[in-house]
Design a protein around this motif. Structure first.
Motif, PDB file in Angstrom:
ATOM      1  N   ALA A 223       0.829  -1.205   0.000  1.00 26.21           N
ATOM      2  CA  ALA A 223       0.000   0.000   0.000  1.00 26.21           C
ATOM      3  C   ALA A 223       0.864   1.256   0.000  1.00 26.21           C
ATOM      4  N   GLU A 224       1.982   1.211   0.712  1.00 26.98           N
ATOM      5  CA  GLU A 224       2.871   2.370   0.764  1.00 26.98           C
ATOM      6  C   GLU A 224       3.423   2.684  -0.622  1.00 26.98           C
ATOM      7  N   GLU A 225       3.790   1.662  -1.370  1.00 27.10           N
ATOM      8  CA  GLU A 225       4.290   1.873  -2.731  1.00 27.10           C
ATOM      9  C   GLU A 225       3.247   2.578  -3.579  1.00 27.10           C
ATOM     10  N   LEU A 226       2.004   2.141  -3.448  1.00 23.99           N
ATOM     11  CA  LEU A 226       0.929   2.745  -4.231  1.00 23.99           C
ATOM     12  C   LEU A 226       0.659   4.179  -3.788  1.00 23.99           C
ATOM     13  N   ALA A 227       0.697   4.418  -2.473  1.00 19.24           N
ATOM     14  CA  ALA A 227       0.402   5.752  -1.940  1.00 19.24           C
ATOM     15  C   ALA A 227       1.449   6.765  -2.379  1.00 19.24           C
ATOM     16  N   GLU A 228       2.656   6.321  -2.637  1.00 15.47           N
ATOM     17  CA  GLU A 228       3.723   7.232  -3.051  1.00 15.47           C
ATOM     18  C   GLU A 228       3.709   7.513  -4.552  1.00 15.47           C
ATOM     19  N   ASN A 229       2.901   6.742  -5.278  1.00 18.14           N
ATOM     20  CA  ASN A 229       2.844   6.891  -6.733  1.00 18.14           C
ATOM     21  C   ASN A 229       1.960   8.085  -7.112  1.00 18.14           C
ATOM     22  N   LYS A 230       2.552   9.090  -7.741  1.00 19.44           N
ATOM     23  CA  LYS A 230       1.818  10.304  -8.120  1.00 19.44           C
ATOM     24  C   LYS A 230       0.913  10.078  -9.322  1.00 19.44           C
ATOM     25  N   GLU A 231       1.136   8.973 -10.033  1.00 19.27           N
ATOM     26  CA  GLU A 231       0.362   8.711 -11.243  1.00 19.27           C
ATOM     27  C   GLU A 231      -0.479   7.442 -11.098  1.00 19.27           C
ATOM     28  N   ASP A 236      -5.363   1.348  -9.450  1.00 21.69           N
ATOM     29  CA  ASP A 236      -4.413   1.448  -8.336  1.00 21.69           C
ATOM     30  C   ASP A 236      -5.090   2.003  -7.088  1.00 21.69           C
ATOM     31  N   ASN A 237      -5.974   2.981  -7.288  1.00 20.85           N
ATOM     32  CA  ASN A 237      -6.682   3.557  -6.147  1.00 20.85           C
ATOM     33  C   ASN A 237      -7.545   2.512  -5.445  1.00 20.85           C
ATOM     34  N   LYS A 238      -8.209   1.690  -6.244  1.00 22.45           N
ATOM     35  CA  LYS A 238      -9.049   0.632  -5.667  1.00 22.45           C
ATOM     36  C   LYS A 238      -8.185  -0.397  -4.943  1.00 22.45           C
ATOM     37  N   LEU A 239      -7.029  -0.708  -5.529  1.00 18.57           N
ATOM     38  CA  LEU A 239      -6.125  -1.675  -4.906  1.00 18.57           C
ATOM     39  C   LEU A 239      -5.600  -1.128  -3.586  1.00 18.57           C
ATOM     40  N   LEU A 240      -5.224   0.160  -3.571  1.00 18.35           N
ATOM     41  CA  LEU A 240      -4.738   0.793  -2.350  1.00 18.35           C
ATOM     42  C   LEU A 240      -5.805   0.743  -1.259  1.00 18.35           C
ATOM     43  N   ASP A 241      -7.029   1.096  -1.625  1.00 19.70           N
ATOM     44  CA  ASP A 241      -8.122   1.067  -0.658  1.00 19.70           C
ATOM     45  C   ASP A 241      -8.354  -0.358  -0.154  1.00 19.70           C
ATOM     46  N   GLY A 242      -8.297  -1.328  -1.074  1.00 19.90           N
ATOM     47  CA  GLY A 242      -8.508  -2.724  -0.689  1.00 19.90           C
ATOM     48  C   GLY A 242      -7.427  -3.229   0.249  1.00 19.90           C
ATOM     49  N   LEU A 243      -6.184  -2.844   0.000  1.00 18.57           N
ATOM     50  CA  LEU A 243      -5.071  -3.265   0.849  1.00 18.57           C
ATOM     51  C   LEU A 243      -5.191  -2.681   2.259  1.00 18.57           C
ATOM     52  N   LEU A 244      -5.588  -1.421   2.342  1.00 24.47           N
ATOM     53  CA  LEU A 244      -5.741  -0.789   3.658  1.00 24.47           C
ATOM     54  C   LEU A 244      -6.881  -1.427   4.443  1.00 24.47           C
ATOM     55  N   LYS A 245      -7.969  -1.734   3.754  1.00 21.75           N
ATOM     56  CA  LYS A 245      -9.097  -2.382   4.419  1.00 21.75           C
ATOM     57  C   LYS A 245      -8.726  -3.804   4.857  1.00 21.75           C
ATOM     58  N   ALA A 246      -8.050  -4.535   3.971  1.00 26.85           N
ATOM     59  CA  ALA A 246      -7.666  -5.914   4.291  1.00 26.85           C
ATOM     60  C   ALA A 246      -6.649  -5.950   5.433  1.00 26.85           C
ATOM     61  N   ALA A 247      -5.730  -4.978   5.450  1.00 22.71           N
ATOM     62  CA  ALA A 247      -4.747  -4.900   6.538  1.00 22.71           C
ATOM     63  C   ALA A 247      -5.451  -4.655   7.864  1.00 22.71           C
ATOM     64  N   THR A 248      -6.479  -3.826   7.826  1.00 24.38           N
ATOM     65  CA  THR A 248      -7.249  -3.556   9.040  1.00 24.38           C
ATOM     66  C   THR A 248      -7.938  -4.819   9.541  1.00 24.38           C
ATOM     67  N   VAL A 249      -8.483  -5.602   8.616  1.00 25.62           N
ATOM     68  CA  VAL A 249      -9.138  -6.860   8.994  1.00 25.62           C
ATOM     69  C   VAL A 249      -8.130  -7.816   9.642  1.00 25.62           C
ATOM     70  N   GLU A 250      -6.941  -7.904   9.058  1.00 33.04           N
ATOM     71  CA  GLU A 250      -5.913  -8.780   9.623  1.00 33.04           C
ATOM     72  C   GLU A 250      -5.519  -8.315  11.025  1.00 33.04           C
ATOM     73  N   ILE A 275      -4.300   7.572   6.805  1.00 28.16           N
ATOM     74  CA  ILE A 275      -3.725   7.347   5.475  1.00 28.16           C
ATOM     75  C   ILE A 275      -4.827   7.301   4.419  1.00 28.16           C
ATOM     76  N   LYS A 276      -5.966   6.693   4.770  1.00 27.43           N
ATOM     77  CA  LYS A 276      -7.096   6.661   3.836  1.00 27.43           C
ATOM     78  C   LYS A 276      -7.527   8.077   3.467  1.00 27.43           C
ATOM     79  N   GLU A 277      -7.588   8.944   4.443  1.00 29.29           N
ATOM     80  CA  GLU A 277      -7.987  10.330   4.201  1.00 29.29           C
ATOM     81  C   GLU A 277      -6.959  11.057   3.346  1.00 29.29           C
ATOM     82  N   LYS A 278      -5.690  10.859   3.643  1.00 34.53           N
ATOM     83  CA  LYS A 278      -4.630  11.547   2.900  1.00 34.53           C
ATOM     84  C   LYS A 278      -4.576  11.108   1.439  1.00 34.53           C
ATOM     85  N   SER A 279      -4.861   9.815   1.204  1.00 34.01           N
ATOM     86  CA  SER A 279      -4.726   9.269  -0.153  1.00 34.01           C
ATOM     87  C   SER A 279      -6.019   9.363  -0.959  1.00 34.01           C
ATOM     88  N   ALA A 280      -7.092   9.844  -0.341  1.00 38.26           N
ATOM     89  CA  ALA A 280      -8.375   9.941  -1.039  1.00 38.26           C
ATOM     90  C   ALA A 280      -8.255  10.842  -2.266  1.00 38.26           C
TER      91      ALA A 280
END
Length: 300
Positions: A223-231, A236-250, A275-280
């Motif tokens: 998720a960090e790699e995706l969050a740092e990607n300016k493009e 990618d946005n959906k994947l980032l959101d999914g990773l953050l949600k899945a990490a929370t579940v774990e 992080i979710k708010e910052k990357s929205a």
């Protein structure tokens, strides 16, 4: 009220279902193992590698002379059981020499590893399911049904256990040296007992790696790699959101399983929400995960 639970938990290493028996009435719990999320499955290879690397680093510490000393001790015991005292004495002589060589290299060494084993217990269940199982166990305890409660909580683990067996150098060498005088006196039975006692002093230490924490660590790294990607693309946005949600579940699963208390996990949830708010909206940035990684590392 009696309750039942069938085939909820599957250890990945064995691929077998663990079943709690003796509970016959209906329950709200699912009857089958619950699927891992796509995000969880996507990091499984990394999780497996991390566990294997940890075990390998422990195996690198194994000392060949120590392994040989144990083998010779066992050989001596077998020789005594076979009535071959001379063979036992020769084996003990070799074992003593190996131990003296180890001590000569490092007189301050306390434990010298001789074996490393790794066992994986994976849990296919959601945090809510785990909480439900715990509540059922509490209900059984309230009813005095200790063994039924025990059967439920016995399966509540999702972890890799690395066990290292080592020789205690403060006692083992002297114990081996004390055997030969017994044999010289013809006290074979006493020698057998002493040899077995020496083998029983081997020290086993364990390292436990909680799998939900390890999975969340790898998800957050991606998720960090995706969050740092300016493009980032919409995908990618959906994947980032999914990773953050899945990490929370774990993390919630880890909390439910007792790999830390609520106080330890609360800051992690807060950091992920931040992080979710910052990357929205496709926003990117660096350093967003630094505090989260530090907190997770401390929890490990």
């Amino acid at each position: 009220m009696k309750k039942s639970m069938n085939r909820l938990f599957f250890p990945a290493l064995l691929g077998l279902a663990l079943t709690v028996t003796g509970m016959v009435q209906a329950t709200s719990l699912p009857e089958k193992a619950q699927e891992k999320s796509a995000e969880s499955q996507s990091v499984q290879a990394q999780v497996d590698k991390s566990s294997a690397d940890k075990a390998a680093s422990q195996r690198d510490k194994i000392v060949e002379e120590a392994v040989a000393a144990i083998e010779q001790t066992q050989k001596a015991l077998q020789a005594l059981n076979d009535g071959k005292t001379d063979d036992a004495l020769k084996a003990l002589e070799v074992a003593t020499g190996k131990l003296e060589l180890i001590l000569a290299r490092d007189p301050e060494l306390a434990l010298v590893p001789v074996a490393v084993d790794m066992v994986t217990y994976d849990l296919f269940a959601s945090p809510d399911t785990v909480k439900a199982v715990i509540q059922e166990a509490k209900d059984f305890l309230d009813e005095g049904e200790v063994q039924k409660a025990r059967g439920l909580v016995a399966n509540l683990a999702s972890e890799v256990v690395i066990s290292t067996t080592a020789i205690p150098l403060a006692t083992y060498p002297d114990a081996i040296k004390a055997i030969s005088p017994l044999l010289d006196k013809g006290e074979t039975e006493a020698a057998k007992v002493a040899l077995q006692a020496a083998l029983n002093t081997l020290v086993v230490t364990t390292d436990v790696i909680p799998l939900p924490l390890l999975r969340s660590q790898h998800m957050l790294a991606r998720a960090e790699e995706l969050a740092e990607n300016k493009e980032r693309s919409e995908k990618d946005n959906k994947l980032l959101d999914g990773l953050l949600k899945a990490a929370t579940v774990e993390l919630k699963l880890a909390e439910a399983l007792g790999y830390g208390n609520r106080k330890a996990f609360k800051p992690l949830y807060e950091q992920i929400d931040e992080i979710k708010e910052k990357s929205a909206g496709g926003k990117s940035g660096k350093g967003w995960f630094d505090k989260l990684k530090k907190q997770l590392s401390e929890l490990f």
